[in-house]
Design a protein around this motif. Structure first.
Motif, short mmCIF file in Angstrom:
data_model
loop_
_atom_site.label_atom_id
_atom_site.label_comp_id
_atom_site.label_asym_id
_atom_site.label_seq_id
_atom_site.Cartn_x
_atom_site.Cartn_y
_atom_site.Cartn_z
N PHE A 65 0.96 -49.92 94.19
CA PHE A 65 0.05 -49.28 93.25
C PHE A 65 0.55 -47.90 92.84
N ASN A 66 0.44 -47.62 91.56
CA ASN A 66 0.70 -46.28 91.02
C ASN A 66 -0.66 -45.70 90.66
N LEU A 67 -1.08 -44.69 91.40
CA LEU A 67 -2.41 -44.11 91.25
C LEU A 67 -2.32 -42.69 90.73
N TYR A 68 -3.42 -42.22 90.16
CA TYR A 68 -3.49 -40.83 89.70
C TYR A 68 -4.76 -40.20 90.23
N ASP A 69 -4.61 -39.06 90.88
CA ASP A 69 -5.72 -38.30 91.44
C ASP A 69 -6.09 -37.20 90.44
N TYR A 70 -7.16 -37.43 89.68
CA TYR A 70 -7.58 -36.45 88.68
C TYR A 70 -8.12 -35.17 89.32
N GLY A 71 -8.58 -35.24 90.54
CA GLY A 71 -9.06 -34.04 91.24
C GLY A 71 -7.94 -33.09 91.59
N GLY A 72 -6.77 -33.64 91.87
CA GLY A 72 -5.62 -32.81 92.21
C GLY A 72 -4.60 -32.74 91.09
N GLY A 73 -4.75 -33.62 90.09
CA GLY A 73 -3.83 -33.60 88.95
C GLY A 73 -2.44 -34.08 89.30
N HIS A 74 -2.34 -35.15 90.10
CA HIS A 74 -1.03 -35.65 90.49
C HIS A 74 -1.07 -37.14 90.80
N HIS A 75 0.11 -37.74 90.88
CA HIS A 75 0.25 -39.16 91.17
C HIS A 75 0.31 -39.40 92.68
N VAL A 76 -0.10 -40.61 93.05
CA VAL A 76 0.00 -41.08 94.43
C VAL A 76 0.54 -42.50 94.38
N GLN A 77 1.56 -42.78 95.15
CA GLN A 77 2.12 -44.12 95.22
C GLN A 77 1.62 -44.76 96.52
N LEU A 78 1.18 -46.03 96.43
CA LEU A 78 0.62 -46.73 97.59
C LEU A 78 1.20 -48.14 97.67
N GLN A 79 1.71 -48.51 98.85
CA GLN A 79 2.22 -49.85 99.10
C GLN A 79 1.39 -50.47 100.22
N ILE A 80 1.05 -51.75 100.04
CA ILE A 80 0.29 -52.51 101.02
C ILE A 80 1.20 -53.57 101.61
N ASN A 81 1.19 -53.70 102.93
CA ASN A 81 1.99 -54.72 103.62
C ASN A 81 1.16 -55.27 104.78
N GLY A 82 0.46 -56.38 104.52
CA GLY A 82 -0.42 -56.94 105.55
C GLY A 82 -1.59 -56.00 105.80
N ASN A 83 -1.75 -55.59 107.05
CA ASN A 83 -2.83 -54.64 107.36
C ASN A 83 -2.31 -53.20 107.43
N GLN A 84 -1.07 -52.99 106.97
CA GLN A 84 -0.49 -51.65 106.96
C GLN A 84 -0.30 -51.16 105.54
N PHE A 85 -0.23 -49.85 105.39
CA PHE A 85 0.03 -49.25 104.09
C PHE A 85 0.92 -48.03 104.27
N SER A 86 1.54 -47.63 103.18
CA SER A 86 2.38 -46.43 103.17
C SER A 86 2.43 -45.92 101.74
#
Length: 120
Positions: A65-86
């Motif tokens: 996922f490519n996400l955007y945090d409008y509260g901080g004004g920046h992008h966040v990248q999120l990867q899901i792998n089973g029950n783990q994320f990074s």
């Protein structure tokens, strides 16, 4: 990572992995609930952080996922792998990782060099 950005990431990861929904996450490090709500699907994230009056949105392919945090004004990248994320928080230039078990989330913030726990 900003505490509310971290809470939004924990909320989204919990929703994606556990298939649960909620209207808040409980942040054990702050001993309080943070109101977050919205829609989370394998292709779209559209949540709202009521504390900051800010959207946290983006799109993905089920595991990335490519996400955007409008509260901080920046992008966040999120990867899901089973029950783990990074992922990576561009606002603080730091990585994070964690896992979800039921409605419980454990997130390690490399920028803060600390674990943070949440429940959905």
């Amino acid at each position: 990572m900003n505490p509310n950005t971290r809470a939004c990431v924990a909320y989204v990861a919990a929703c994606l992995i556990s298939q649960r929904r909620g209207s808040a996450v409980y942040d054990y490090s702050q001993s309080r609930h943070i109101s977050i709500g919205g829609a989370v699907s394998p292709t779209n994230v559209s949540v709202y952080d009521y504390e900051r009056s800010a959207h946290f949105t983006g799109s993905g392919s089920g595991d990335s996922f490519n996400l955007y945090d409008y509260g901080g004004g920046h992008h966040v990248q999120l990867q899901i792998n089973g029950n783990q994320f990074s992922g990576y928080d561009y606002g603080t230039s730091s990585h994070f990782s964690g896992n979800v078990s039921g409605g419980s989330v454990s997130l390690y913030d490399y920028g803060a060099s600390s674990y943070f726990n949440y429940s959905l």
